[in-house]
Every structure is written in structure tokens, then in C-alpha cells.
Design a protein around this motif. Structure first.
Motif, PDB file in Angstrom:
ATOM      1  N   ARG A  79       0.897  -1.226  -0.055  1.00 58.63           N
ATOM      2  CA  ARG A  79       0.024   0.065   0.132  1.00 58.63           C
ATOM      3  C   ARG A  79       0.893   1.183  -0.081  1.00 58.63           C
ATOM      4  O   ARG A  79       0.554   2.238  -0.615  1.00 58.63           O
ATOM      5  CB  ARG A  79      -0.935   0.055   1.265  1.00 58.63           C
ATOM      6  CG  ARG A  79      -1.903  -1.122   1.148  1.00 58.63           C
ATOM      7  CD  ARG A  79      -2.932  -0.955   2.401  1.00 58.63           C
ATOM      8  NE  ARG A  79      -4.025  -1.994   2.376  1.00 58.63           N
ATOM      9  CZ  ARG A  79      -4.457  -2.692   3.609  1.00 58.63           C
ATOM     10  NH1 ARG A  79      -4.088  -2.159   4.578  1.00 58.63           N
ATOM     11  NH2 ARG A  79      -5.487  -3.372   3.279  1.00 58.63           N
ATOM     12  N   ALA A  80       1.949   1.192   0.529  1.00 55.79           N
ATOM     13  CA  ALA A  80       2.794   2.340   0.913  1.00 55.79           C
ATOM     14  C   ALA A  80       3.931   2.498  -0.076  1.00 55.79           C
ATOM     15  O   ALA A  80       4.546   3.625  -0.198  1.00 55.79           O
ATOM     16  CB  ALA A  80       3.488   2.571   2.443  1.00 55.79           C
ATOM     17  N   ILE A  81       4.270   1.498  -0.799  1.00 57.34           N
ATOM     18  CA  ILE A  81       5.348   1.567  -1.956  1.00 57.34           C
ATOM     19  C   ILE A  81       5.483   2.680  -2.954  1.00 57.34           C
ATOM     20  O   ILE A  81       6.619   2.971  -3.362  1.00 57.34           O
ATOM     21  CB  ILE A  81       5.541  -0.012  -2.602  1.00 57.34           C
ATOM     22  CG1 ILE A  81       7.015  -0.080  -3.084  1.00 57.34           C
ATOM     23  CG2 ILE A  81       4.621   0.016  -3.589  1.00 57.34           C
ATOM     24  CD1 ILE A  81       7.326  -1.571  -3.372  1.00 57.34           C
ATOM     25  N   GLY A  82       4.239   3.085  -3.192  1.00 52.23           N
ATOM     26  CA  GLY A  82       4.408   4.324  -4.051  1.00 52.23           C
ATOM     27  C   GLY A  82       4.868   5.408  -3.501  1.00 52.23           C
ATOM     28  O   GLY A  82       5.319   6.388  -4.287  1.00 52.23           O
ATOM     29  N   ARG A  83       4.946   5.496  -2.300  1.00 54.56           N
ATOM     30  CA  ARG A  83       5.593   6.570  -1.540  1.00 54.56           C
ATOM     31  C   ARG A  83       7.027   6.492  -1.053  1.00 54.56           C
ATOM     32  O   ARG A  83       7.698   7.106  -0.297  1.00 54.56           O
ATOM     33  CB  ARG A  83       4.609   7.349  -0.601  1.00 54.56           C
ATOM     34  CG  ARG A  83       3.266   7.569  -1.140  1.00 54.56           C
ATOM     35  CD  ARG A  83       2.467   8.037  -0.270  1.00 54.56           C
ATOM     36  NE  ARG A  83       1.975   7.263   0.908  1.00 54.56           N
ATOM     37  CZ  ARG A  83       1.102   6.260   0.867  1.00 54.56           C
ATOM     38  NH1 ARG A  83       0.606   6.044  -0.596  1.00 54.56           N
ATOM     39  NH2 ARG A  83       0.940   5.305   1.739  1.00 54.56           N
ATOM     40  N   PHE A  84       7.628   4.962  -1.331  1.00 52.82           N
ATOM     41  CA  PHE A  84       8.921   4.787  -1.069  1.00 52.82           C
ATOM     42  C   PHE A  84       9.765   5.573  -1.677  1.00 52.82           C
ATOM     43  O   PHE A  84       9.837   5.538  -3.040  1.00 52.82           O
ATOM     44  CB  PHE A  84       9.178   3.221  -1.155  1.00 52.82           C
ATOM     45  CG  PHE A  84      10.654   3.015  -1.045  1.00 52.82           C
ATOM     46  CD1 PHE A  84      11.359   2.971   0.319  1.00 52.82           C
ATOM     47  CD2 PHE A  84      11.522   2.574  -2.165  1.00 52.82           C
ATOM     48  CE1 PHE A  84      12.550   2.643   0.448  1.00 52.82           C
ATOM     49  CE2 PHE A  84      12.798   1.998  -1.838  1.00 52.82           C
ATOM     50  CZ  PHE A  84      13.248   2.280  -0.706  1.00 52.82           C
ATOM     51  N   ARG A  85      10.781   6.569  -1.121  1.00 55.77           N
ATOM     52  CA  ARG A  85      11.392   7.570  -2.033  1.00 55.77           C
ATOM     53  C   ARG A  85      12.757   6.841  -2.124  1.00 55.77           C
ATOM     54  O   ARG A  85      13.637   7.424  -2.713  1.00 55.77           O
ATOM     55  CB  ARG A  85      11.364   8.795  -1.322  1.00 55.77           C
ATOM     56  CG  ARG A  85      10.201   9.573  -1.151  1.00 55.77           C
ATOM     57  CD  ARG A  85      10.425  10.814  -0.760  1.00 55.77           C
ATOM     58  NE  ARG A  85      10.748  10.959   0.817  1.00 55.77           N
ATOM     59  CZ  ARG A  85       9.981  10.754   1.658  1.00 55.77           C
ATOM     60  NH1 ARG A  85       8.435  10.707   1.411  1.00 55.77           N
ATOM     61  NH2 ARG A  85      10.507  10.772   2.991  1.00 55.77           N
ATOM     62  N   GLY A  86      13.465   5.793  -1.536  1.00 61.62           N
ATOM     63  CA  GLY A  86      14.695   5.289  -1.723  1.00 61.62           C
ATOM     64  C   GLY A  86      15.774   5.996  -1.228  1.00 61.62           C
ATOM     65  O   GLY A  86      16.735   6.055  -1.512  1.00 61.62           O
TER      66      GLY A  86
END
Ligand SMILES: [Zn+2]
Lengths: 179, 204
Positions: free
Chosen positions: B84-91
Motif C-alpha cells: 500500500r505504501a510502496i508508491g511513496r517509498f522514496r529510496g
């Protein structure tokens, strides 16, 4: 004799590091040696304790379940789509926080498992709830909000400053609402 | 984004652009590609990440709940949250660090939410030369020690678990816990001291 070795230094020594001065202190100080020996014994014992291995087929079952649950998830939201549930969740926090009233949530809210004898971390290190609140900048917290389930934990996890800030913000909002 | 939107039957990961022709993508490149694919909503790419981290996540969860059933629920939950949150994982941190954070967070929430039932898998004792009695005794010791770890204050427990059982560096633990290397070292030592006291208490 110089003051005793700090906990940080002890960890360095435990890992075979540390300066010659620190090692010299250790050699001459029974108290520090005893602390280090205790930690070493605990580390040794703890290192041996593995978790039981699940049956071989388990991993495939886990993947299958994760796949199934992800397949049930809605399509990816647009870039800012996640703000909507966040705003909704914020509204709930307002209600929760208002019902809490003057008392800010206690940091103990996460898990009251501390045995009575247990020494707490030194005050300057008791950023206890950074474990949770540190996530604010990351996404995990938002995931909680989206689920609408982590709210209680979120509120409980606020630091004193954070809950104070929230309370103040809410008061302002409340006053504005009443005017 | 103008990334190709067609969904290949097999992980988009391996078909990713920047893979060197001869050797194939390194695990790290493959992971990055999988993350990007997940961000585009390609669900099957997430499988790669699950394969890579399921063991660590399951084991992390087990350390918190001490039984298979809850560890399984929790591990699924961690991956679901990550999806659910991976879209906002910024690396900005390693993916593993980010995932451990979600894991610890989920574990803390989980413990707060309910008590684990007392159901455990049999302990694995790798040494075949160990007799039945000793096996039982060791299993009991292991269980007691895991429970002792579970009684440590949150930060000390998380530090111990990540450091001892997941081989994270002090810096990585600090990143996961939103802390500093100095604090991690102090918490580790403090946690070990407390664990020793708990062990002594148990022995009495
Ligand atoms: Zn000393």
C-alpha cells in the motif's frame, strides 16, 4: 580513577573495538568488567536462540496469501489520492484527541510490558516512541492511517511535544469553529 | 510516466531496462526494478520482493509474537502495508530498512492490539546428537529467552532483535528505529544488561 565506561563504549568493547585507554580502564576496573561480562553472557545466550523453522511449504503459502490479498487491493491511487483518507483520519484524530481532553496520551500506550524493576533508558535516550513517530516521514504511518486502524496507536505514540502541539492546534481549531 | 504499461506474464523485474546484457541484473538492480514496477501498480512484481524478504520478515514477526500463527498473520500484514505504501517509498534508505520499519511498526501495533495464543511450532534443534530430554530442555530455554527478550523496553528489544537476529549494522538499526548510532549502541548494551537480569531472575 577515570569515570566508568559508557554504555556505548561497552558495546564497542563487546564488539572487539574501543581505544587502548578504554581497554586499560576495563583491565583495572572490576565493576566495568562485570558489566561487560554480563552483557557478553546475555549476548551469547540470546544468539543461540533461533525461531522455530516453519514447514517447508509454508513460504509458498505465505506468498500465495500475500498475492491474494494484494489482488484484492484497489488500483493504485493517483499521486495525491492518499491525502483524502489521511484527511478523513485526521478528522477522527480530532475527535479522539478532544475526547482525551487535557491529558496528553501517555507514551506507555504502546505496550505496557515493562517489568517493575526494569531500568529505563537514560533520560536523554528515552526517545522511546521515535520507533513509531519516526515513521511519520516515511510511509508506514500513512498506511496505518489508510487502514483507519492505527489511529489509537498513532495517538498513543505521540511524544509529549507532539501531543502538546496537536492539542494546541486543536484548541485553535475549536475556538475558530466556535467563533 | 511513459513507462510501458503492458504487463508481462513474468516479473517486469527481469525485463527491466538497464540490465547489463550479459550478466543480467544484479539483485540490487532487480530489486529497484521491482520497486519501480510496483509503483506503477504491477502487482506481480511485488512477488519478487516478498520472495526476497519473507524469511526475514516472518522471523522478525515471530520474535515479537512467539507463535507461528500470529507471526504468519503479521508477516502478511507487513507485506500488505508495504504494498500500500510502496508508491511513496522514496529510496532514501534501503528498501530493507524501510520494510523493517514497517515490520517493527506493525509488530508494536499488533502487540498492543491483542495477546498471542500459546501455540508454537516445535523448536528446531539442528544437532542430531542431542537426546530427547536435552532437546526438551533446550527448547524450553529457548522459549524462556525469547520471552525474556519480549519483556525488554521497546527500544532495547527492537535494537536487540535487529542487531542480533537480523545482522543489521548499528547504522542500519538507527535508520530503522529513527535513532542515532550512539543511542543504538547504548540501547544494545542496556538491553543485554537487562536481559541478563531477566535470565538470572528466571534461574532463581
Ligand atoms: Zn569502570
Amino acid at each position: 580513577m577515570a569515570s566508568h565506561l559508557s554504555d556505548r563504549t561497552m558495546t564497542d568493547l563487546l564488539e572487539g573495538e574501543g581505544t587502548p585507554e578504554q581497554r586499560a580502564h576495563l583491565a583495572s576496573c572490576a565493576a566495568c568488567r562485570s558489566r561487560l561480562d554480563n552483557a557478553r553472557a546475555a549476548l551469547e545466550a540470546a544468539s543461540k536462540v533461533d525461531v522455530p523453522e516453519p514447514p517447508g511449504l509454508y513460504w509458498e503459502a505465505l506468498r500465495r496469501n500475500v498475492r491474494r490479498r494484494i489482488a484484492e487491493e484497489p488500483e493504485r491511487r493517483t499521486r495525491w489520492g492518499w491525502l483524502a483518507p489521511l484527511a478523513a483520519a485526521a478528522a477522527v484524530v480530532v475527535i479522539v484527541a478532544l475526547s482525551v481532553g487535557e491529558r496528553p496520551p501517555t507514551p506507555a500506550g504502546v505496550a505496557p510490558t515493562l517489568p517493575a524493576w526494569s531500568a529505563l533508558p537514560p533520560v536523554e535516550e528515552d526517545d522511546n516512541l521515535a520507533v513509531v513517530s519516526g515513521f511519520a516521514e516515511e510511509e508506514a504511518l500513512v498506511a496505518d492511517w489508510e487502514e483507519g486502524r492505527g489511529l489509537a496507536a498513532f495517538v498513543a505514540a505521540l511524544s509529549d511535544q507532539e501531543s502538546e502541539a496537536l492539542t494546541m492546534a486543536l484548541r485553535v481549531e475549536q475556538q475558530e469553529g466556535e467563533l | 510516466m511513459d513507462a510501458p504499461t503492458s504487463t508481462p506474464a513474468l516479473p517486469a523485474v527481469l525485463a527491466a531496462d538497464e540490465a547489463p546484457a550479459e550478466t543480467g541484473p544484479s539483485p540490487r538492480e532487480a530489486e529497484r526494478a521491482a520497486i519501480e514496477a510496483c509503483k506503477r501498480g504491477e502487482r506481480e512484481a511485488f512477488d519478487q520482493l516478498v520472495v526476497r524478504y519473507q524469511r526475514e520478515i516472518y522471523r522478525l514477526c515471530y520474535r515479537y509474537v512467539n507463535n507461528h500463527e500470529d507471526a504468519n498473520d503479521l508477516a502478511q500484514e507487513v507485506f500488505l502495508r508495504a504494498w500500500r505504501a510502496i508508491g511513496r517509498f522514496r529510496g532514501q534508505s534501503a528498501f530493507s530498512t524501510w520494510l523493517y520499519r514497517i515490520g517493527i511498526n506493525a509488530c508494536l501495533n499488533f502487540r498492543a492490539a491483542r495477546r498471542p495464543p500459546a501455540q508454537e511450532l516445535p523448536e528446531t534443534i539442528p544437532d542430531p546428537g542431542v537426546g530427547a530430554a536435552e532437546r526438551v530442555e533446550r527448547a524450553e530455554q529457548a522459549r524462556r529467552l525469547r520471552e525474556a527478550v519480549g519483556r525488554l523496553p521497546e527500544k532495547q528489544r527492537a535494537t536487540l532483535i535487529l542487531k542480533i537476529y537480523h545482522d543489521l549494522t548499528h547504522k542500519e538499526v538507527a535508520q530503522v528505529l529513527g535513532s542515532t548510532v550512539g543511542t543504538v549502541k547504548a540501547n544494545l548494551f542496556h538491553g543485554l544488561g537487562n536481559l541478563r537480569k531477566l535470565m538470572a531472575e528466571e534461574g532463581e
